[in-house]
Design a protein around this motif. Sequence first.
Motif, short mmCIF file in Angstrom:
data_model
loop_
_atom_site.label_atom_id
_atom_site.label_comp_id
_atom_site.label_asym_id
_atom_site.label_seq_id
_atom_site.Cartn_x
_atom_site.Cartn_y
_atom_site.Cartn_z
N GLN A 104 -11.21 -9.65 -16.10
CA GLN A 104 -9.89 -10.15 -16.48
C GLN A 104 -8.93 -8.99 -16.73
N ARG A 105 -9.40 -7.97 -17.43
CA ARG A 105 -8.55 -6.81 -17.70
C ARG A 105 -8.17 -6.10 -16.41
N ILE A 106 -9.13 -5.93 -15.52
CA ILE A 106 -8.88 -5.26 -14.26
C ILE A 106 -7.85 -6.03 -13.44
N ALA A 107 -7.95 -7.35 -13.44
CA ALA A 107 -7.00 -8.17 -12.69
C ALA A 107 -5.57 -7.93 -13.17
N ARG A 108 -5.38 -7.79 -14.48
CA ARG A 108 -4.03 -7.55 -15.00
C ARG A 108 -3.50 -6.18 -14.56
N LEU A 109 -4.41 -5.20 -14.46
CA LEU A 109 -4.00 -3.88 -13.99
C LEU A 109 -3.76 -3.85 -12.48
N TYR A 110 -4.51 -4.66 -11.78
CA TYR A 110 -4.48 -4.70 -10.32
C TYR A 110 -3.29 -5.51 -9.80
N ALA A 111 -2.84 -6.47 -10.61
CA ALA A 111 -1.82 -7.42 -10.17
C ALA A 111 -0.53 -6.76 -9.67
N PRO A 112 -0.01 -5.70 -10.30
CA PRO A 112 1.23 -5.11 -9.78
C PRO A 112 1.13 -4.64 -8.33
N LEU A 113 -0.01 -4.09 -7.94
CA LEU A 113 -0.20 -3.72 -6.54
C LEU A 113 -0.13 -4.95 -5.64
N ILE A 114 -0.91 -5.96 -6.00
CA ILE A 114 -0.98 -7.18 -5.18
C ILE A 114 0.38 -7.88 -5.11
N GLU A 115 1.11 -7.88 -6.22
CA GLU A 115 2.40 -8.58 -6.26
C GLU A 115 3.40 -8.00 -5.27
N HIS A 116 3.27 -6.74 -4.93
CA HIS A 116 4.20 -6.10 -3.99
C HIS A 116 3.66 -6.05 -2.56
N SER A 117 2.53 -6.65 -2.30
CA SER A 117 1.90 -6.51 -0.99
C SER A 117 2.73 -7.13 0.13
N ILE A 118 3.26 -8.32 -0.10
CA ILE A 118 4.04 -8.99 0.95
C ILE A 118 5.38 -8.28 1.17
N THR A 119 6.09 -8.00 0.08
CA THR A 119 7.43 -7.41 0.24
C THR A 119 7.38 -6.04 0.89
N GLU A 120 6.36 -5.24 0.56
CA GLU A 120 6.28 -3.91 1.15
C GLU A 120 5.84 -3.96 2.61
N HIS A 121 4.96 -4.87 2.96
CA HIS A 121 4.66 -5.07 4.38
C HIS A 121 5.89 -5.57 5.12
N ASP A 122 6.60 -6.50 4.51
CA ASP A 122 7.79 -7.08 5.16
C ASP A 122 8.79 -5.98 5.53
N ASP A 123 8.97 -5.04 4.64
CA ASP A 123 9.86 -3.91 4.89
C ASP A 123 9.43 -3.17 6.17
N LEU A 124 8.15 -2.84 6.27
CA LEU A 124 7.68 -2.07 7.42
C LEU A 124 7.60 -2.93 8.69
N ILE A 125 7.31 -4.20 8.54
CA ILE A 125 7.27 -5.11 9.69
C ILE A 125 8.63 -5.17 10.36
N HIS A 126 9.68 -5.33 9.56
CA HIS A 126 11.03 -5.39 10.14
C HIS A 126 11.45 -4.03 10.68
N ALA A 127 11.14 -2.97 9.98
CA ALA A 127 11.53 -1.64 10.43
C ALA A 127 10.85 -1.27 11.75
N SER A 128 9.64 -1.77 11.96
CA SER A 128 8.89 -1.43 13.17
C SER A 128 8.98 -2.49 14.26
N GLY A 129 9.72 -3.57 14.00
CA GLY A 129 9.89 -4.61 15.01
C GLY A 129 8.61 -5.35 15.34
N ALA A 130 7.78 -5.60 14.34
CA ALA A 130 6.46 -6.19 14.58
C ALA A 130 6.36 -7.64 14.13
N GLU A 131 7.48 -8.33 14.06
CA GLU A 131 7.48 -9.70 13.55
C GLU A 131 6.58 -10.64 14.34
N ASP A 132 6.42 -10.38 15.64
CA ASP A 132 5.61 -11.28 16.47
C ASP A 132 4.12 -11.20 16.16
#
Length: 418
Positions: A104-132
Motif C-alpha cells: 500500500q505504501r509503495i503504491a502511494r509512492l509509485y502513483a505519481p509516475l503512473i498518473e503521468h504515463s498517458i499525458t507524457e506519452h501523448d506529448d511524444l506521440i503527437h510530436a513524433s506523428g505516431a497517432e496511428d
Amino acid sequence: MKKTDVVVLGAGIVGVSTAIHLARRGKAVVLMDRRGPGEETSYGNAGLIQREGVFPYGFPHDFGALFRYALNNTIDAHYHLKALPGLVPFLARYWWHSGFRQHQRIARLYAPLIEHSITEHDDLIHASGAEDLIRKDGWMKVFRTEAARDAAYKDAENLSAGFGVQHQKLTAAEIRAAEPSIRIDLAGGLRWTDPWSIRDPQSLLKAYLTYFQALGGTLAAGDAATVEHILEGPGWRLATPDGPLETKEVVVALGPWADTVTRKLGYRLPLAVKRGYHMHYGAEGNATLNNWVLDAEMGYFLAPMLRGIRLTTGAEFAHRDAPKTPVQLTRAEKVARDFFPLAERRDAEPWMGARPCTPDMMPIIGKAPRHQGLWFAFGHAHHGMTLGPVTGRALAEVMTGERSVIDLAPYRPDRFLA
C-alpha cells in the motif's frame, strides 16, 4: 577526440525518452546502444500504457498461490531451479515489500509516475506523428469463475476510489458482443478505460527515435562496458567504432544490463530480472480479436497487433543470460487455442526478453551517489513502456536544474546503498 554533453546508454523506451527530453533542453545528446533501438525489452511487451497500474506486481503471500507456483507448471510464473540459490536474497526482500502494508505504501509512492504515463506519452506521440499506432479504449480482463470476477471487481472499486482510475464491469453477454470469436463461456469481465494500447511497440519507439534525431540528437553504436570516469577532462569517456567519445554526463538506461556499468563503478544494486516470452499468430478464418485481453485466471495475454495476435506470458525467474526455456509459451498456447481460434505461428522462434526488477518494485531514477555527472534510470519491471516518457522528462528536468514534474526522491539510487 569527439565530445558531447550527454551520452544516454540504452536505446529502449527509457533511454530514448530521456534523450528526447535532454535534446529539447538544448543538450548535445548521443544515444548509444550495442544493438538497434528497441530490440531488447522494449520490443516484447503487451503494448499497454498502464494508467491503471498503480500497484506494481507483487510477490504472492497467500499459501494457495505459493503452492501452485512451487509446482512450477503454471503459465504466469516459472523458475529455473539452478537459479534459485542466487535469487533467494532478492526474492526474500521482494516478498517482504509485497506485504499488504508495504505494498500500500509503495503504491502511494509509485502513483505519481503512473498518473503521468498517458499525458507524457501523448506529448511524444503527437510530436513524433505516431497517432496511428495508438488505441485509446483501454483493455479487458476476463474471468472464468464468479469468485475471480467478484474479487477483481472489489479490487477495481478500491483502486478507483483511492486513485481515480476508471473501470467498467462487463457481463458475459457484453464480452460476447465485444469479442464474438472467443470460444468459451465466461463469468464476466472488467475493462480498464483509462489505459492506451500500442499496435506495435517497436514502431512507436522508432517514431520517438526519429523525433529525437530531428531535434539534433545522434544515435551511435557502442559498448556501455567501455565507460570510464575521467578525473581530468569533461568527466567520462566511452569507446565507439568511430573512436573515443568524451562527455560531461552519462545516463545509464540499460534496463536489465544496467550492472554492466554500475558494478564496474562500485555500485551493488539489488537488480534482478523477470524474463518473458511472446509469439505472434494469425487467426483462423474470419475470427478477429478486437481488444487487448487478459485471460486473468490462466495468466496469459492476447493483443491484436500489426504483426498478428501477440500472446505474452508471465514471469520467468532465471539468470538473465540463460538460454531460452519457453515452456510458459507452450503451456499458454495450448490454453489460448481453446480460448480463441489462433492459427499459424508467425515468428520463426519465440521472443524472449528480461524485465529489470528491484525488490521494492520501484525504478531507480536519479543521480548516482558517488560520481559527478552519472545518472541512473532503470528498474521499471513490467512498466518500462508505460513509464519511459515520464521518467525521461523528470530526469532531464533534474539534470538541467528545473523543477521536476514529479518528486524523484522515492526512486533515488541511494535507497539501496549502505
